[in-house]
Design a protein around this motif. Structure first.
Motif, mmCIF file in Angstrom:
data_model
loop_
_atom_site.group_PDB
_atom_site.id
_atom_site.type_symbol
_atom_site.label_atom_id
_atom_site.label_comp_id
_atom_site.label_asym_id
_atom_site.label_seq_id
_atom_site.Cartn_x
_atom_site.Cartn_y
_atom_site.Cartn_z
ATOM 1 N N ARG A 27 -11.674 12.598 -32.055
ATOM 2 C CA ARG A 27 -13.721 13.452 -31.801
ATOM 3 C C ARG A 27 -13.583 15.041 -31.293
ATOM 4 O O ARG A 27 -12.977 15.580 -31.482
ATOM 5 N N ASN A 28 -14.887 15.491 -32.228
ATOM 6 C CA ASN A 28 -14.392 16.948 -32.151
ATOM 7 C C ASN A 28 -15.350 17.349 -30.911
ATOM 8 O O ASN A 28 -16.128 17.699 -30.793
ATOM 9 N N THR A 29 -14.113 18.420 -30.255
ATOM 10 C CA THR A 29 -14.048 18.274 -29.149
ATOM 11 C C THR A 29 -15.550 19.130 -28.708
ATOM 12 O O THR A 29 -16.009 19.608 -27.271
ATOM 13 N N HIS A 51 -18.527 19.552 -29.367
ATOM 14 C CA HIS A 51 -19.648 18.154 -29.526
ATOM 15 C C HIS A 51 -19.859 17.988 -28.193
ATOM 16 O O HIS A 51 -20.539 17.647 -27.656
ATOM 17 N N ASP A 63 -18.238 10.523 -35.161
ATOM 18 C CA ASP A 63 -17.933 12.284 -35.032
ATOM 19 C C ASP A 63 -16.339 11.905 -35.122
ATOM 20 O O ASP A 63 -15.865 13.059 -35.865
ATOM 21 N N GLY A 64 -15.515 10.452 -34.672
ATOM 22 C CA GLY A 64 -13.911 10.829 -35.720
ATOM 23 C C GLY A 64 -14.464 10.732 -36.556
ATOM 24 O O GLY A 64 -13.461 11.952 -38.428
ATOM 25 N N TYR A 109 -16.402 11.670 -39.110
ATOM 26 C CA TYR A 109 -17.262 13.227 -39.415
ATOM 27 C C TYR A 109 -16.139 14.006 -39.562
ATOM 28 O O TYR A 109 -15.960 14.844 -40.568
ATOM 29 N N ASN A 110 -15.052 13.772 -38.537
ATOM 30 C CA ASN A 110 -14.630 14.778 -38.100
ATOM 31 C C ASN A 110 -13.377 14.926 -39.448
ATOM 32 O O ASN A 110 -12.438 15.745 -39.545
ATOM 33 N N SER A 111 -12.999 13.863 -39.322
ATOM 34 C CA SER A 111 -11.726 13.289 -40.627
ATOM 35 C C SER A 111 -12.049 13.467 -42.016
ATOM 36 O O SER A 111 -11.408 14.294 -42.623
ATOM 37 N N SER A 161 -12.718 16.982 -43.048
ATOM 38 C CA SER A 161 -12.387 17.982 -43.057
ATOM 39 C C SER A 161 -11.049 18.549 -42.384
ATOM 40 O O SER A 161 -10.390 19.558 -42.613
ATOM 41 N N ASN A 162 -11.053 17.663 -41.552
ATOM 42 C CA ASN A 162 -9.519 17.497 -40.824
ATOM 43 C C ASN A 162 -8.214 16.400 -40.997
ATOM 44 O O ASN A 162 -8.150 14.818 -40.900
ATOM 45 N N VAL A 170 -7.327 14.213 -38.353
ATOM 46 C CA VAL A 170 -7.973 12.862 -38.005
ATOM 47 C C VAL A 170 -8.572 11.907 -38.982
ATOM 48 O O VAL A 170 -8.479 10.605 -39.078
#
Length: 254
Positions: free
Chosen positions: A43-45, A47, A130-131, A133-135, A137-138, A141
């Motif tokens: 997760r994006n912390t 958020h 969330d994970g 969508y976070n992946s 750009s990261n 992740v």
């Protein structure tokens, strides 16, 4: 004495079962916690800085870890009470075992009621989405999310179409199983037929939680047997003590 020895032998066996169940319960709780942590760390912390709610999938592992450790302790107490023929330890054993039974019934009921609810689905799905969508750009992740795709044999957050918006092809993790064997070398058909990780993770969470709760209800029946045996052994020892104290000085059994 033969009756007392028989009750002690049964109580020994019952406590071995309790100890094994407690160990399995604690180990399962730790395993469940680790599996859940693999999702949560994606997760994006930012958020979740203002989200102070505690969800049942987060609580359930700790319930069974603590319950397992408590069961092991109580089983050891029962073993020592029978081995030393201590009415005090047997009394404590019966009381704590009764508390465990009540706790298991409450925990199992709460899990059946709340884990299978909308809040659990929302927590799992929000975490996976969330994970995902976070992946995008990261890279770290993205790699971790791919490991989950291989493990659960799922693809994307909702389904394989999630990748169409920002990739020309599907990631290899949608075409590999947990043993890194390719399952769709020439076509994306199997990857496209896979469910999204949000759906798969939600179903697995409910299955695991319900299975643990069901096992707790079954073992509670055995624990009730343990309480009954401990109670009978407790009274059997009192009868022996009463018989000994009533014997006159110098009087023999003959």
């Amino acid at each position: 004495m033969a009756k007392e020895d028989f009750l002690k032998a049964i109580l020994y066996c019952v406590n071995i079962v309790f100890g094994v169940f407690g160990l399995v319960s604690a180990a399962t709780g730790i395993w469940f916690f680790v599996q859940l942590a693999e999702f949560v760390r994606l997760r994006n912390t930012n958020h979740y800085l203002l989200d102070y709610r505690v969800y049942w999938p987060q609580v359930a592992p700790w319930l069974f870890i603590l319950l397992g450790l408590f069961i092991i302790t109580v089983a050891f107490c029962g073993w020592c009470g029978a081995n030393r023929e201590s009415r005090g330890l047997l009394g404590l054993y019966g009381i704590f075992l009764t508390l465990i039974i009540v706790g298991q019934l409450i925990a199992a009921t709460l899990i059946f009621v709340f884990v299978d609810g909308e809040d659990t689905d929302r927590f799992i799905k929000d975490t996976v989405y969330d994970g995902y969508y976070n992946s995008q750009s990261n890279p770290d992740v993205f790699k971790a999310f791919g490991w989950i795709e291989r493990k659960l044999k799922c693809c994307g957050a909702n389904d394989a179409r999630d990748y169409r918006s920002w990739r020309n092809d599907l990631p290899l993790t949608c075409c590999l199983d947990s043993y890194y064997r390719a399952t769709c070398d020439f076509t994306d058909k199997e990857a496209n037929e896979r469910l999204g990780c949000a759906k798969v993770a939600s179903v697995y969470t409910k299955i695991i939680s319900s299975s643990i709760a069901g096992a707790s209800l079954i073992i509670a029946i055995v624990e009730i047997t343990g309480v009954i045996i401990a109670w009978k052994l407790f009274h059997s020892m009192r009868e022996v003590e009463h018989y000994i104290t009533e014997r006159k000085e110098g009087e023999t059994e003959c």
